[in-house]
Design a protein around this motif. Structure first.
Motif, mmCIF file in Angstrom:
data_model
loop_
_atom_site.group_PDB
_atom_site.id
_atom_site.type_symbol
_atom_site.label_atom_id
_atom_site.label_comp_id
_atom_site.label_asym_id
_atom_site.label_seq_id
_atom_site.Cartn_x
_atom_site.Cartn_y
_atom_site.Cartn_z
ATOM 1 N N PHE A 1 0.784 -1.219 -0.184
ATOM 2 C CA PHE A 1 -0.049 0.095 -0.089
ATOM 3 C C PHE A 1 0.915 1.291 -0.088
ATOM 4 C CE2 PHE A 1 -2.522 3.137 2.712
ATOM 5 C CZ PHE A 1 -3.364 3.520 1.768
ATOM 6 N N ASN A 2 0.356 2.253 -0.679
ATOM 7 C CA ASN A 2 0.940 3.476 -1.009
ATOM 8 C C ASN A 2 0.325 4.505 -0.246
ATOM 9 O OD1 ASN A 2 2.672 5.818 -1.660
ATOM 10 N ND2 ASN A 2 2.386 5.669 -3.607
ATOM 11 N N PRO A 3 0.517 4.929 0.920
ATOM 12 C CA PRO A 3 -0.600 5.619 1.548
ATOM 13 C C PRO A 3 -0.402 7.321 1.092
ATOM 14 C CG PRO A 3 1.235 5.251 2.970
ATOM 15 C CD PRO A 3 1.630 4.387 2.029
ATOM 16 N N SER A 4 0.580 7.397 0.465
ATOM 17 C CA SER A 4 0.620 8.766 0.055
ATOM 18 C C SER A 4 -0.041 9.238 -1.329
ATOM 19 C CB SER A 4 2.327 9.308 -0.217
ATOM 20 O OG SER A 4 2.727 8.586 -1.313
ATOM 21 N N CYS A 5 -0.357 8.118 -2.007
ATOM 22 C CA CYS A 5 -1.277 8.377 -3.126
ATOM 23 C C CYS A 5 -2.516 7.417 -3.063
ATOM 24 C CB CYS A 5 -0.239 7.984 -4.378
ATOM 25 S SG CYS A 5 -0.913 8.108 -6.093
ATOM 26 N N GLY A 6 -2.546 6.496 -2.279
ATOM 27 C CA GLY A 6 -3.504 5.607 -2.220
ATOM 28 C C GLY A 6 -3.602 4.363 -3.035
ATOM 29 N N ASP A 7 -2.368 4.059 -3.603
ATOM 30 C CA ASP A 7 -2.135 2.940 -4.521
ATOM 31 C C ASP A 7 -1.945 1.853 -3.784
ATOM 32 O OD1 ASP A 7 -1.492 4.832 -6.789
ATOM 33 O OD2 ASP A 7 0.500 5.147 -5.885
ATOM 34 N N GLU A 8 -2.687 0.518 -4.293
ATOM 35 C CA GLU A 8 -2.438 -0.604 -3.467
ATOM 36 C C GLU A 8 -2.357 -1.961 -4.754
ATOM 37 O OE1 GLU A 8 -5.355 -1.771 -0.828
ATOM 38 O OE2 GLU A 8 -6.853 0.014 -1.166
ATOM 39 N N GLY B 1 -5.063 2.363 -8.274
ATOM 40 C CA GLY B 1 -3.923 3.226 -8.013
ATOM 41 C C GLY B 1 -4.040 4.176 -9.185
ATOM 42 N N CYS B 2 -3.192 5.233 -9.180
ATOM 43 C CA CYS B 2 -2.761 5.977 -10.254
ATOM 44 C C CYS B 2 -2.110 5.444 -11.464
ATOM 45 C CB CYS B 2 -1.574 7.146 -9.807
ATOM 46 S SG CYS B 2 -0.091 6.539 -9.437
ATOM 47 N N SER B 3 -2.120 5.918 -12.492
ATOM 48 C CA SER B 3 -1.629 5.422 -13.666
ATOM 49 C C SER B 3 -0.225 4.991 -13.772
ATOM 50 C CB SER B 3 -1.859 6.268 -15.077
ATOM 51 O OG SER B 3 -1.461 7.618 -14.844
ATOM 52 N N ILE B 4 0.754 5.862 -13.026
ATOM 53 C CA ILE B 4 2.072 5.409 -13.051
ATOM 54 C C ILE B 4 2.158 4.016 -12.119
ATOM 55 C CG2 ILE B 4 4.227 5.884 -11.780
ATOM 56 C CD1 ILE B 4 3.761 8.105 -14.081
ATOM 57 N N SER B 5 1.369 3.855 -10.890
ATOM 58 C CA SER B 5 1.491 2.763 -10.348
ATOM 59 C C SER B 5 1.122 1.378 -11.047
ATOM 60 C CB SER B 5 0.684 2.751 -8.798
ATOM 61 O OG SER B 5 -0.551 2.593 -9.212
ATOM 62 N N ILE B 6 -0.105 1.554 -11.810
ATOM 63 C CA ILE B 6 -0.613 0.507 -12.754
ATOM 64 C C ILE B 6 0.214 0.256 -13.814
ATOM 65 C CG2 ILE B 6 -2.646 0.010 -14.213
ATOM 66 C CD1 ILE B 6 -3.106 -0.103 -11.070
ATOM 67 N N MET C 1 7.386 12.523 -4.935
ATOM 68 C CA MET C 1 6.167 12.259 -4.724
ATOM 69 C C MET C 1 5.818 11.261 -5.487
ATOM 70 S SD MET C 1 4.942 14.018 -2.081
ATOM 71 C CE MET C 1 3.432 13.725 -2.012
ATOM 72 N N ARG C 2 6.219 10.735 -6.646
ATOM 73 C CA ARG C 2 5.596 9.565 -7.331
ATOM 74 C C ARG C 2 6.577 8.249 -7.257
ATOM 75 N NH1 ARG C 2 1.587 11.775 -10.426
ATOM 76 N NH2 ARG C 2 0.946 9.481 -10.014
ATOM 77 N N VAL C 3 7.665 8.746 -6.832
ATOM 78 C CA VAL C 3 8.702 7.397 -6.574
ATOM 79 C C VAL C 3 7.946 6.133 -6.085
ATOM 80 C CG1 VAL C 3 10.701 6.549 -5.448
ATOM 81 C CG2 VAL C 3 10.825 8.707 -6.723
ATOM 82 N N LYS C 4 7.331 6.477 -4.803
ATOM 83 C CA LYS C 4 6.521 5.187 -4.315
ATOM 84 C C LYS C 4 5.631 4.544 -5.222
ATOM 85 C CE LYS C 4 7.192 5.939 0.576
ATOM 86 N NZ LYS C 4 6.621 6.394 1.757
ATOM 87 N N CYS C 5 4.924 5.470 -5.954
ATOM 88 C CA CYS C 5 4.062 4.911 -6.996
ATOM 89 C C CYS C 5 4.596 3.831 -7.864
ATOM 90 C CB CYS C 5 3.360 6.003 -7.692
ATOM 91 S SG CYS C 5 2.302 7.215 -6.831
ATOM 92 N N ALA C 6 5.732 4.291 -8.613
ATOM 93 C CA ALA C 6 6.389 3.459 -9.617
ATOM 94 C C ALA C 6 7.049 2.207 -8.988
ATOM 95 C CB ALA C 6 7.475 4.313 -10.260
#
Ligand code: ZN
Length: 156
Positions: A39-46, A69-74, A132-137
């Motif tokens: 889970f990435n709490p800063s963006c809500g991706d899981e 999650g966001c398009s970067i995480s997916i 901010m997007r590093v965790k998403c990726a």
């Protein structure tokens, strides 16, 4: 924006719209399986990412994931899945790629990523400029890393 950036953006968009290996996980017989929720709490991706590894060859025979999650995480999880699927990589090879990806994504836009190890994942290099997007990726890659550790613990 350079032509290459445009190409990379298209690749990321394609993967976020039609993610690879997203769906129900079915393990082939005789494999060691592992599952991890990240889970990435800063963006809500899981993501819930599962793998099946052949205990003799240590190859990842199957990988599937569910998540939102966001398009970067997916897109990042999808590109990772395609790499694993296309290259039938071993646990060690997967770890080397996770290491190379982490290095690239934490480099804040500096350095040259290892394209041989990372394949299409180099498309995500631009993300490294946005802290901010590093965790998403990283989301899917961190989940795979946890799965690999579980598999190795079961083998021991
Ligand atoms: Zn995100």
């Amino acid at each position: 924006m350079s032509a290459l950036d445009g190409l990379y953006q298209e690749l990321i968009l394609d993967h976020s719209k039609r993610p690879v290996s997203k769906g129900v996980f079915e393990a082939p017989g005789g494999t060691i399986t592992a599952s991890h929720h990240e889970f990435n709490p800063s963006c809500g991706d899981e993501i819930d990412l599962s793998i099946a590894v052949d205990p003799a060859s240590r190859r990842i025979e199957r990988l599937a994931w569910e998540g939102q999650g966001c398009s970067i995480s997916i897109a990042s999880a999808s590109i990772l899945s395609q790499l694993v699927r296309d290259e039938r990589m071993t646990v060690d090879e997967a770890r080397a790629r996770i290491g190379a990806f982490r290095e690239m994504i934490q480099a804040r836009g500096e350095g040259e990523p290892d394209e041989e190890l990372l394949g299409d994942a180099v498309a995500l290099q631009g993300v490294s400029k946005f802290v901010m997007r590093v965790k998403c990726a990283m989301l899917g890659w961190v989940a795979l890393e946890a799965d690999l550790a579980q598999v190795e613990a079961q083998r021991a």
